[in-house]
Design a protein around this motif. Structure first.
Motif, PDB file in Angstrom:
ATOM      1  N   VAL A   1     -35.145  10.543  40.369  1.00 11.49           N
ATOM      2  CA  VAL A   1     -34.347  10.797  41.081  1.00 11.49           C
ATOM      3  C   VAL A   1     -33.292   8.858  41.211  1.00 11.49           C
ATOM      4  O   VAL A   1     -32.533   9.394  41.210  1.00 11.49           O
ATOM      5  CB  VAL A   1     -33.966  11.372  42.288  1.00 11.49           C
ATOM      6  N   VAL A   2     -34.236   8.004  41.912  1.00 13.21           N
ATOM      7  CA  VAL A   2     -33.883   6.880  42.306  1.00 13.21           C
ATOM      8  C   VAL A   2     -33.220   6.205  41.054  1.00 13.21           C
ATOM      9  O   VAL A   2     -31.945   5.360  41.643  1.00 13.21           O
ATOM     10  CB  VAL A   2     -34.259   5.778  42.470  1.00 13.21           C
TER      11      VAL A   2
ATOM     12  N   PRO B   1     -24.514  -9.830  43.852  1.00 16.03           N
ATOM     13  CA  PRO B   1     -25.358  -9.885  43.051  1.00 16.03           C
ATOM     14  C   PRO B   1     -26.513 -10.858  43.808  1.00 16.03           C
ATOM     15  O   PRO B   1     -27.464 -10.717  44.184  1.00 16.03           O
ATOM     16  CB  PRO B   1     -25.629 -11.003  41.825  1.00 16.03           C
ATOM     17  N   TRP B   2     -25.690 -11.500  44.980  1.00 18.42           N
ATOM     18  CA  TRP B   2     -26.547 -12.598  46.158  1.00 18.42           C
ATOM     19  C   TRP B   2     -27.278 -11.466  47.203  1.00 18.42           C
ATOM     20  O   TRP B   2     -28.096 -11.983  47.858  1.00 18.42           O
ATOM     21  CB  TRP B   2     -25.500 -13.698  46.615  1.00 18.42           C
ATOM     22  N   MET B   3     -26.397 -10.175  47.871  1.00 23.97           N
ATOM     23  CA  MET B   3     -27.159  -9.504  47.982  1.00 23.97           C
ATOM     24  C   MET B   3     -28.169  -9.588  48.098  1.00 23.97           C
ATOM     25  O   MET B   3     -29.266  -8.871  48.766  1.00 23.97           O
ATOM     26  CB  MET B   3     -26.120  -8.052  48.443  1.00 23.97           C
TER      27      MET B   3
ATOM     28  N   PRO C   1     -26.144  -6.594  35.339  1.00 21.81           N
ATOM     29  CA  PRO C   1     -27.413  -6.976  34.719  1.00 21.81           C
ATOM     30  C   PRO C   1     -28.418  -7.363  36.294  1.00 21.81           C
ATOM     31  O   PRO C   1     -29.879  -7.054  36.165  1.00 21.81           O
ATOM     32  CB  PRO C   1     -27.191  -8.457  34.759  1.00 21.81           C
ATOM     33  N   ALA C   2     -28.162  -6.919  37.877  1.00 19.16           N
ATOM     34  CA  ALA C   2     -29.249  -7.655  38.649  1.00 19.16           C
ATOM     35  C   ALA C   2     -29.774  -6.149  38.808  1.00 19.16           C
ATOM     36  O   ALA C   2     -30.645  -6.274  39.551  1.00 19.16           O
ATOM     37  CB  ALA C   2     -28.229  -8.358  39.600  1.00 19.16           C
ATOM     38  N   LEU C   3     -28.686  -5.219  38.997  1.00 19.36           N
ATOM     39  CA  LEU C   3     -28.816  -3.840  39.169  1.00 19.36           C
ATOM     40  C   LEU C   3     -30.341  -3.391  37.963  1.00 19.36           C
ATOM     41  O   LEU C   3     -31.213  -2.677  38.975  1.00 19.36           O
ATOM     42  CB  LEU C   3     -27.747  -2.720  39.817  1.00 19.36           C
ATOM     43  N   VAL C   4     -30.343  -3.619  37.458  1.00 21.20           N
ATOM     44  CA  VAL C   4     -31.630  -3.366  36.168  1.00 21.20           C
ATOM     45  C   VAL C   4     -31.977  -3.813  36.591  1.00 21.20           C
ATOM     46  O   VAL C   4     -33.469  -2.937  36.049  1.00 21.20           O
ATOM     47  CB  VAL C   4     -30.914  -3.979  34.358  1.00 21.20           C
ATOM     48  N   PHE C   5     -32.193  -5.162  36.615  1.00 23.09           N
ATOM     49  CA  PHE C   5     -33.425  -5.260  36.845  1.00 23.09           C
ATOM     50  C   PHE C   5     -34.345  -4.850  38.566  1.00 23.09           C
ATOM     51  O   PHE C   5     -35.405  -4.710  38.428  1.00 23.09           O
ATOM     52  CB  PHE C   5     -33.968  -7.379  37.176  1.00 23.09           C
ATOM     53  N   LEU C   6     -33.506  -5.156  39.562  1.00 24.56           N
ATOM     54  CA  LEU C   6     -33.495  -4.384  40.237  1.00 24.56           C
ATOM     55  C   LEU C   6     -34.436  -2.649  40.361  1.00 24.56           C
ATOM     56  O   LEU C   6     -35.488  -3.049  41.182  1.00 24.56           O
ATOM     57  CB  LEU C   6     -32.122  -4.161  41.547  1.00 24.56           C
ATOM     58  N   PHE C   7     -33.499  -1.849  39.770  1.00 20.27           N
ATOM     59  CA  PHE C   7     -34.314  -0.859  39.219  1.00 20.27           C
ATOM     60  C   PHE C   7     -35.783  -0.876  38.671  1.00 20.27           C
ATOM     61  O   PHE C   7     -36.030  -0.125  38.258  1.00 20.27           O
ATOM     62  CB  PHE C   7     -33.487   0.076  38.501  1.00 20.27           C
ATOM     63  N   LEU C   8     -35.542  -1.545  37.767  1.00 24.02           N
ATOM     64  CA  LEU C   8     -36.679  -1.757  36.195  1.00 24.02           C
ATOM     65  C   LEU C   8     -38.432  -1.974  37.590  1.00 24.02           C
ATOM     66  O   LEU C   8     -39.443  -1.924  37.738  1.00 24.02           O
ATOM     67  CB  LEU C   8     -36.905  -3.022  35.809  1.00 24.02           C
TER      68      LEU C   8
ATOM     69  N   VAL D   1     -16.914   4.732  49.690  1.00 22.96           N
ATOM     70  CA  VAL D   1     -18.262   5.464  48.358  1.00 22.96           C
ATOM     71  C   VAL D   1     -19.127   4.237  48.443  1.00 22.96           C
ATOM     72  O   VAL D   1     -19.980   3.707  47.834  1.00 22.96           O
ATOM     73  CB  VAL D   1     -17.123   5.988  47.373  1.00 22.96           C
ATOM     74  N   THR D   2     -18.149   2.906  48.219  1.00 15.60           N
ATOM     75  CA  THR D   2     -19.001   1.930  47.264  1.00 15.60           C
ATOM     76  C   THR D   2     -19.416   1.266  48.644  1.00 15.60           C
ATOM     77  O   THR D   2     -21.272   1.054  48.573  1.00 15.60           O
ATOM     78  CB  THR D   2     -17.620   0.678  47.878  1.00 15.60           C
ATOM     79  N   PHE D   3     -20.027   1.517  50.168  1.00 18.16           N
ATOM     80  CA  PHE D   3     -20.695   1.272  50.815  1.00 18.16           C
ATOM     81  C   PHE D   3     -22.329   1.776  50.935  1.00 18.16           C
ATOM     82  O   PHE D   3     -22.909   1.187  51.881  1.00 18.16           O
ATOM     83  CB  PHE D   3     -20.562   1.035  52.493  1.00 18.16           C
ATOM     84  N   VAL D   4     -21.643   3.006  50.636  1.00 20.09           N
ATOM     85  CA  VAL D   4     -22.604   3.664  50.342  1.00 20.09           C
ATOM     86  C   VAL D   4     -23.759   3.379  49.292  1.00 20.09           C
ATOM     87  O   VAL D   4     -25.384   3.125  49.162  1.00 20.09           O
ATOM     88  CB  VAL D   4     -22.760   5.923  50.183  1.00 20.09           C
ATOM     89  N   ALA D   5     -23.192   3.008  48.044  1.00 20.29           N
ATOM     90  CA  ALA D   5     -23.688   2.698  47.312  1.00 20.29           C
ATOM     91  C   ALA D   5     -24.152   1.322  47.581  1.00 20.29           C
ATOM     92  O   ALA D   5     -25.429   0.821  47.075  1.00 20.29           O
ATOM     93  CB  ALA D   5     -22.296   1.620  46.024  1.00 20.29           C
ATOM     94  N   ALA D   6     -24.020   0.400  48.462  1.00 18.97           N
ATOM     95  CA  ALA D   6     -24.313  -0.796  48.370  1.00 18.97           C
ATOM     96  C   ALA D   6     -25.347  -0.481  49.333  1.00 18.97           C
ATOM     97  O   ALA D   6     -26.768  -0.911  49.053  1.00 18.97           O
ATOM     98  CB  ALA D   6     -23.602  -1.406  49.261  1.00 18.97           C
ATOM     99  N   VAL D   7     -25.045   0.368  50.644  1.00 21.00           N
ATOM    100  CA  VAL D   7     -26.695   1.062  51.457  1.00 21.00           C
ATOM    101  C   VAL D   7     -28.061   1.108  50.704  1.00 21.00           C
ATOM    102  O   VAL D   7     -29.092   0.542  50.982  1.00 21.00           O
ATOM    103  CB  VAL D   7     -26.329   1.834  52.101  1.00 21.00           C
ATOM    104  N   PHE D   8     -27.557   1.856  49.385  1.00 21.67           N
ATOM    105  CA  PHE D   8     -28.715   2.252  49.046  1.00 21.67           C
ATOM    106  C   PHE D   8     -29.708   1.241  47.903  1.00 21.67           C
ATOM    107  O   PHE D   8     -30.434   1.054  47.576  1.00 21.67           O
ATOM    108  CB  PHE D   8     -27.913   3.307  48.143  1.00 21.67           C
ATOM    109  N   ALA D   9     -28.978  -0.274  46.905  1.00 17.68           N
ATOM    110  CA  ALA D   9     -28.861  -1.005  46.648  1.00 17.68           C
ATOM    111  C   ALA D   9     -29.830  -1.763  47.430  1.00 17.68           C
ATOM    112  O   ALA D   9     -30.679  -2.008  46.959  1.00 17.68           O
ATOM    113  CB  ALA D   9     -28.115  -1.833  46.046  1.00 17.68           C
ATOM    114  N   GLN D  10     -29.718  -2.159  48.250  1.00 20.59           N
ATOM    115  CA  GLN D  10     -29.567  -3.188  49.553  1.00 20.59           C
ATOM    116  C   GLN D  10     -31.414  -2.257  49.718  1.00 20.59           C
ATOM    117  O   GLN D  10     -32.157  -2.781  50.110  1.00 20.59           O
ATOM    118  CB  GLN D  10     -29.113  -3.225  50.456  1.00 20.59           C
ATOM    119  N   SER D  11     -31.706  -0.833  50.239  1.00 18.55           N
ATOM    120  CA  SER D  11     -32.231  -0.607  50.774  1.00 18.55           C
ATOM    121  C   SER D  11     -33.661  -0.989  49.752  1.00 18.55           C
ATOM    122  O   SER D  11     -35.093  -0.924  49.798  1.00 18.55           O
ATOM    123  CB  SER D  11     -32.246   0.844  51.215  1.00 18.55           C
ATOM    124  N   ILE D  12     -33.099  -0.307  48.754  1.00 19.25           N
ATOM    125  CA  ILE D  12     -34.503  -1.072  47.389  1.00 19.25           C
ATOM    126  C   ILE D  12     -34.560  -1.801  47.412  1.00 19.25           C
ATOM    127  O   ILE D  12     -36.531  -2.464  46.666  1.00 19.25           O
ATOM    128  CB  ILE D  12     -33.690   0.231  45.854  1.00 19.25           C
ATOM    129  N   ALA D  13     -33.618  -3.072  47.693  1.00 12.99           N
ATOM    130  CA  ALA D  13     -34.131  -4.179  47.691  1.00 12.99           C
ATOM    131  C   ALA D  13     -35.032  -4.993  48.966  1.00 12.99           C
ATOM    132  O   ALA D  13     -36.019  -5.631  48.413  1.00 12.99           O
ATOM    133  CB  ALA D  13     -33.122  -5.401  47.512  1.00 12.99           C
TER     134      ALA D  13
END
Length: 400
Positions: free
Chosen positions: A370-371, A183-185, A347-354, A31-43
């Motif tokens: 949805v995202v 965050p470094w990712m 905080p890093a995710l907040v900036f990412l999705f904003l 589950v944590t890797f699914v979340a990581a893939v999601f965040a990294q693809s957005i970045a």
């Protein structure tokens, strides 16, 4: 994604398998890797569209205060994480009888040589070559002869949360989450993509997600393999001692054999070495973006990127020196470093999705509702896990 499988991550997974086996944590790691893939693809999407680093975008879009705040947070957690990377290299080399000071010298030398002799392409090839070695944890897990039925049950019938001390369970939950979402990712992904001089969006959003997904599957397989390889310690009720309770390869040797334990140690060395390159680069990228206002990394001539290259070496040297402190609790440092990391990811995710939903920044590639909803839920869950761990830890310290 394979860079996320750094030394503290692998030691956290090992601690999880040694203390609780495979029942609950294998599907949790997925589950944590699914979340990581999601965040990294957005970045990655943001970096390719804007051609700017994450730190640079925060400063330009939200102001210098938030830019420096994000930069300061990242520097602190990256320095702590770099310390744990040296610890992982040191622990891995100790299995082969190599003293700690050699780990320190080799670590600083690796960062120094790659920082001053590399173009981005050469540096990337070195990093990818190290990343392949991360997969040695898979044969190590196979050599531990896991029970196929138990593995199938773990993945298909999610076991309840393990018993035991509430604090240590929450610590491992937060630590494993911090092993994959860091965050470094986000900062490294965007800055490294910019450093590659990508001047236009060459790939569709579906292809970007596919690239992250492939890396996520490989990294998740290696992470689960660490838990499986360390599970015999749980089955035989073996308590790991030595090196601050982090000497898993030595403890596993009598149970899964010296070759498998050797692969485990090699994996720790690789995990620490690769992360020394990526995390030190992440730190240097964000410093350059805040101080110089640009991303002059490996693709720039040495004279034009001295701040970037020297910063990498300085942070690696400081981290290496810290690990030589006598009697340092290595495993405690590793686990709590991941907790600090996961505490700073909201905080890093907040900036990412904003940024990803900002039409002025992303244009037609701006993310939709949805995202943003998924991002809000993900950020909230991580925040709750950190608050729960800190709250229980404080309660038990006052009312043991």
């Amino acid at each position: 994604m394979l860079g996320e499988n750094d030394a503290p991550s692998m030691l956290s997974y090992a601690a999880t398998g040694a203390q609780y086996g495979i029942g609950f944590f294998l599907p949790f790691i997925v589950v944590t890797f699914v979340a990581a893939v999601f965040a990294q693809s957005i970045a990655l999407r943001i970096a390719i569209v804007t051609r700017r680093g994450f730190g640079e975008l925060i400063r330009q879009r939200f102001g210098a205060f938030w830019g420096w705040t994000a930069c300061g947070d990242l520097i602190v957690i990256n320095l702590v994480t770099l310390v744990t990377e040296v610890i992982g290299i040191r622990i891995g080399l100790t299995f082969f009888g190599i003293p700690a000071w050699v780990a320190v010298v080799c670590t600083v030398a690796l960062v120094t040589i790659t920082s001053f002799s590399s173009t981005f392409t050469r540096w990337e090839r070195i990093a990818l070559g190290l990343a392949v070695v991360n997969l040695v944890f898979i044969p190590a897990a196979l050599l531990s002869h896991p029970d196929p039925t138990a593995l199938a049950r773990a993945f298909t019938l999610w076991q309840p949360l393990p018993g035991g001390g509430t604090t240590i369970v929450l610590l491992l939950l937060a630590s494993n989450a911090g092993a994959t979402l860091t965050p470094w990712m986000l900062f490294f992904e965007s800055s490294a993509t910019t450093d590659r001089n990508q001047t236009r969006l060459r790939r569709s959003p579906s292809r970007i997600t596919a690239d992250s997904l492939v890396g996520g599957v490989l990294a998740c397989a290696a992470a689960c393999a660490v838990v499986i390889a360390a599970a015999p310690l749980y089955l035989h009720q073996v308590t790991v001692t030595g090196q601050g309770g982090a000497a898993y390869a030595q403890a596993l040797a009598p149970l899964i054999g010296t070759p498998a334990a050797g692969l485990f140690a090699i994996g720790l060395i690789e995990a620490g070495a690769l992360a020394m390159l990526t995390i030190s680069a992440s730190t240097s990228y964000v410093i350059g973006e805040q101080i110089a206002g640009n991303n002059r990394g490996f693709s720039a001539p040495v004279r034009g990127s001295l701040l970037f290259r020297v910063s990498m070496i300085v942070f690696a040297f400081i981290a290496a020196m810290v690990t030589l402190i006598p009697g340092a609790p290595l495993l405690s440092i590793v686990l709590n470093a991941n907790v600090v990391s996961v505490a700073l990811i909201p905080p890093a995710l907040v900036f990412l999705f904003l940024l990803s939903s900002d039409h002025e920044v992303m244009g037609r590639w701006a993310s939709g509702g949805v995202v943003n909803l998924i991002g809000a839920v993900l950020t909230g869950l991580i925040f709750i896990s950190v608050v729960a761990y800190v709250g229980v830890a404080l309660y038990e310290s006052f009312y043991p």
